[in-house]
Design a protein around this motif. Structure first.
Motif, PDB file in Angstrom:
ATOM      1  N   ARG A 298       0.749   1.158   2.710  1.00 48.22           N
ATOM      2  CA  ARG A 298       0.447   2.475   2.128  1.00 48.22           C
ATOM      3  C   ARG A 298       1.738   3.212   1.764  1.00 48.22           C
ATOM      4  NH1 ARG A 298      -4.707   3.966   6.039  1.00 48.22           N
ATOM      5  NH2 ARG A 298      -6.099   2.515   4.980  1.00 48.22           N
TER       6      ARG A 298
ATOM      7  N   ASP B  28      -6.825   4.201  -3.996  1.00 45.72           N
ATOM      8  CA  ASP B  28      -6.125   4.724  -5.167  1.00 45.72           C
ATOM      9  C   ASP B  28      -7.158   5.197  -6.180  1.00 45.72           C
ATOM     10  OD1 ASP B  28      -4.216   5.325  -7.064  1.00 45.72           O
ATOM     11  OD2 ASP B  28      -3.895   3.251  -7.653  1.00 45.72           O
TER      12      ASP B  28
ATOM     13  N   TYR C  86      -5.519   0.217   1.062  1.00 44.28           N
ATOM     14  CA  TYR C  86      -5.057   1.339   0.243  1.00 44.28           C
ATOM     15  C   TYR C  86      -6.195   1.859  -0.623  1.00 44.28           C
ATOM     16  CZ  TYR C  86      -1.906   4.100  -2.668  1.00 44.28           C
ATOM     17  OH  TYR C  86      -1.279   5.125  -3.318  1.00 44.28           O
TER      18      TYR C  86
ATOM     19  N   ARG D 157       3.018   1.644  -1.437  1.00 45.80           N
ATOM     20  CA  ARG D 157       2.248   2.061  -2.607  1.00 45.80           C
ATOM     21  C   ARG D 157       2.546   3.509  -2.998  1.00 45.80           C
ATOM     22  NH1 ARG D 157      -2.223  -0.935  -4.375  1.00 45.80           N
ATOM     23  NH2 ARG D 157      -2.101   0.644  -6.011  1.00 45.80           N
ATOM     24  N   ARG D 158       2.921   4.334  -2.007  1.00 51.28           N
ATOM     25  CA  ARG D 158       3.281   5.723  -2.298  1.00 51.28           C
ATOM     26  C   ARG D 158       4.757   5.847  -2.671  1.00 51.28           C
ATOM     27  NH1 ARG D 158       0.255   6.918   2.916  1.00 51.28           N
ATOM     28  NH2 ARG D 158      -1.882   7.172   2.192  1.00 51.28           N
TER      29      ARG D 158
ATOM     30  N   THR E 259      -0.802  -2.120   7.458  1.00 51.86           N
ATOM     31  CA  THR E 259      -1.550  -1.158   6.642  1.00 51.86           C
ATOM     32  C   THR E 259      -0.718   0.094   6.412  1.00 51.86           C
ATOM     33  OG1 THR E 259      -3.664  -2.016   7.449  1.00 51.86           O
ATOM     34  CG2 THR E 259      -3.689   0.180   6.478  1.00 51.86           C
TER      35      THR E 259
END
Length: 196
Positions: A114, A65, A63, A117-118, A110
């Motif tokens: 992601r 960021d 990720y 995390r979003r 992965t």
């Protein structure tokens, strides 16, 4: 961690990627752990790749960021063996994996990480597998929604606390030993060359 080790670490420049790497990933470098999450500034990725170039440890960016990267560092062979186990495969099946070869699992994870995390997907519990946590603890974490653990160390423990505490002590000893080597001038590349 001993007081002597704490004092030594206080004196180190923890902005240096080499120091961060050894401090956070010593059990991985020592071959005691099959993988590790490592969060670094983007500008350090090239140097991290240089450090790992001649080692058995691989790197996958999970990720990005703003200025930071979440990176999975792992020993491919150790992870392959772990994921071949029946219980690990069953857990991966429950999480929607149809294939179990390492590259497929990492690619799918992965994407899921992601999305998590979003904030478009729930937490990908297979992370515990990719970090090589004992299956009892991964399953306990899932069943208890991360609550009611018996002990917390490098991860939340749901079974066999004495053995996990002993393992965590071994991890701490590896950290102290490698930080001491670094303090004596041993380069990270030399540590990695001796990595099992």
């Amino acid at each position: 961690m001993s007081q002597e080790a704490i004092e030594m670490i206080r004196k180190m420049d923890m902005e240096k990627i080499e120091n961060q790497f050894v401090f956070q990933c010593a059990p991985l470098i020592a071959g005691l752990k099959m993988s590790n999450l490592f969060i670094i500034r983007k500008k350090y990725l090239r140097r991290l790749c240089e450090l790992l170039q001649r080692s058995k440890i691989r790197c996958r960016v999970l990720y990005v960021d703003e200025d930071r990267l979440t990176v999975l560092l792992y020993h491919p062979q150790m992870l392959i063996v772990y994921l071949r186990g029946k219980r690990a495969r069953n857990l991966l099946l429950k999480e929607g994996y149809e294939q179990f070869d390492l590259e497929f699992v990492l690619l799918k994870f992965t994407c899921r990480y992601r999305q998590y995390r979003r904030e478009t997907q729930s937490f990908p519990h297979e992370l515990g597998l990719l970090l090589g946590y004992p299956l009892d603890d991964v399953e306990g974490f899932i069943q208890n929604d991360g609550k009611n653990c018996l002990y917390t160390g490098y991860w939340k423990v749901y079974a066999n606390v004495p053995a996990k505490r002993q393992l965590f002590r071994r991890y701490e000893c590896a950290r102290e030993e490698l930080m001491e080597q670094m303090n004596q001038g041993v380069k990270v590349e030399q540590m990695l060359a001796g990595c099992r």
